[in-house]
Write a protein that holds these residues in place. Sequence first.
Motif: not given
Length: 452
Positions: A410-412, A416-422
Amino acid sequence: MDIQDTPSWKRILTVSELTGQIQDLLEGRFAHIRVRGEISGLRQPASGHAYFALKDGQSQIRAVIWRSTRLRLPHPPKEGEAVQITGRIALYAPRGEYQIIVDAVTPEGAGNERERLLALHRKLEAEGLFAPERKQPLPYLPAIIGIATSDTGAALQDILRVLESRYPGYHVLLAPCQVQGETAPDSISRALQALIDDGRADVILCGRGGGSAEDLAAFNSEIVVRAIAQSPIPIVSCVGHEVDTSLADFAADLRAATPSVAAEQVMPEKRALLQWLHEMEQRLRHAMQSQLKKKQQLLSSHQSRLQHPSRRLDSARMRCDELQERLSHATQRLTAPQGQKLNSLSQRLQYWAHGPTLPHARSQLSQLMERLAQGAQQQQQQRSNRLQALQQQLSSLSPHAVLERGFAIVRHGDGEILHDSQTVEPGTEISITLAKGGLDAHVTRTHRKQGR
């Protein structure tokens, strides 16, 4: 303490001092006025002067008409007559009384004339004769100035005096005309037309000195206004005093308060022109000197870099000889050791080719070649096995292998790769990479899973 620093309410004035200050204040503030009222107590002694009081329902003020002014009035003052007077305030110090020094008297019945003028103004304005876009610019330095005024009036002398003081050697084209009376409108119109037909004037001054409303009536006539509006030559109106306004002022290309001011506006001052020209000359000279200096410096720079072709050719020849000599020396330095080494190798080769150790060396070389082939094959097999193991390990660590097991990346929106849902907010655009293809999505809500 200086007397000027003393507050006015503490100073003790003499009667003359107080009267003088009042006189300066009144005569300065009311140098030109118009007042409406009724003539009362009219007296005309043998001196020829006229004294009376001008009053209305509540107040009255003394007034005087000097003999010279009374003789030129078209309507002599009459007892009980309602009038409009033009004049100035003066203080008679011996009695401490102020009064009006009358310059002109107009019967109050002239109100109908005002209505006529207002109606004519509306008519001519509707025709566009007063439109600003019709105004012509004045020439900066007119060669010939046309003047339409009385040849015996003070206005002409005022104009000539100002022109002489500002730019001696001027040229004037005079069209004399009557400036007051019943025949004045036709006379002024003919004078303007004469200047226009002549065609030599660059600008025309049209006007007269001050006077009563009746004296200035010719410049409120329709024939004069139309003659001014239709002129192809710029016209400056200069009628009466600063407070006087005529219909001719609205039609003219420029209105001047007085004939003297008109002369100032059409003719620049020669001294100021010469000063301006001198300043421009100095600036031009400095600019030319600066540019010339820069060009000379640039020329000198080019001259220092520019050489005669023969000199450049001689220099190139000398440089070529120097390089050829250096090449020769360098070749000798490089080939001498190599020649010695070549001789040494040649001798050793001859020794090995004809010496007793050559068969043994050949046998030894054959054994070494065989051992080398076996070692190379063995080493190749070991490296092949190692490569296969690394490939298997790499395949297990590949993101594509992870995606094949059902995971996703999942990327922005910026990649940029997402690591944190927050780190994302609801409504954020994201992209999802699968084992085959991908998805674009919007975040509707987020939640955090406790632990990993």
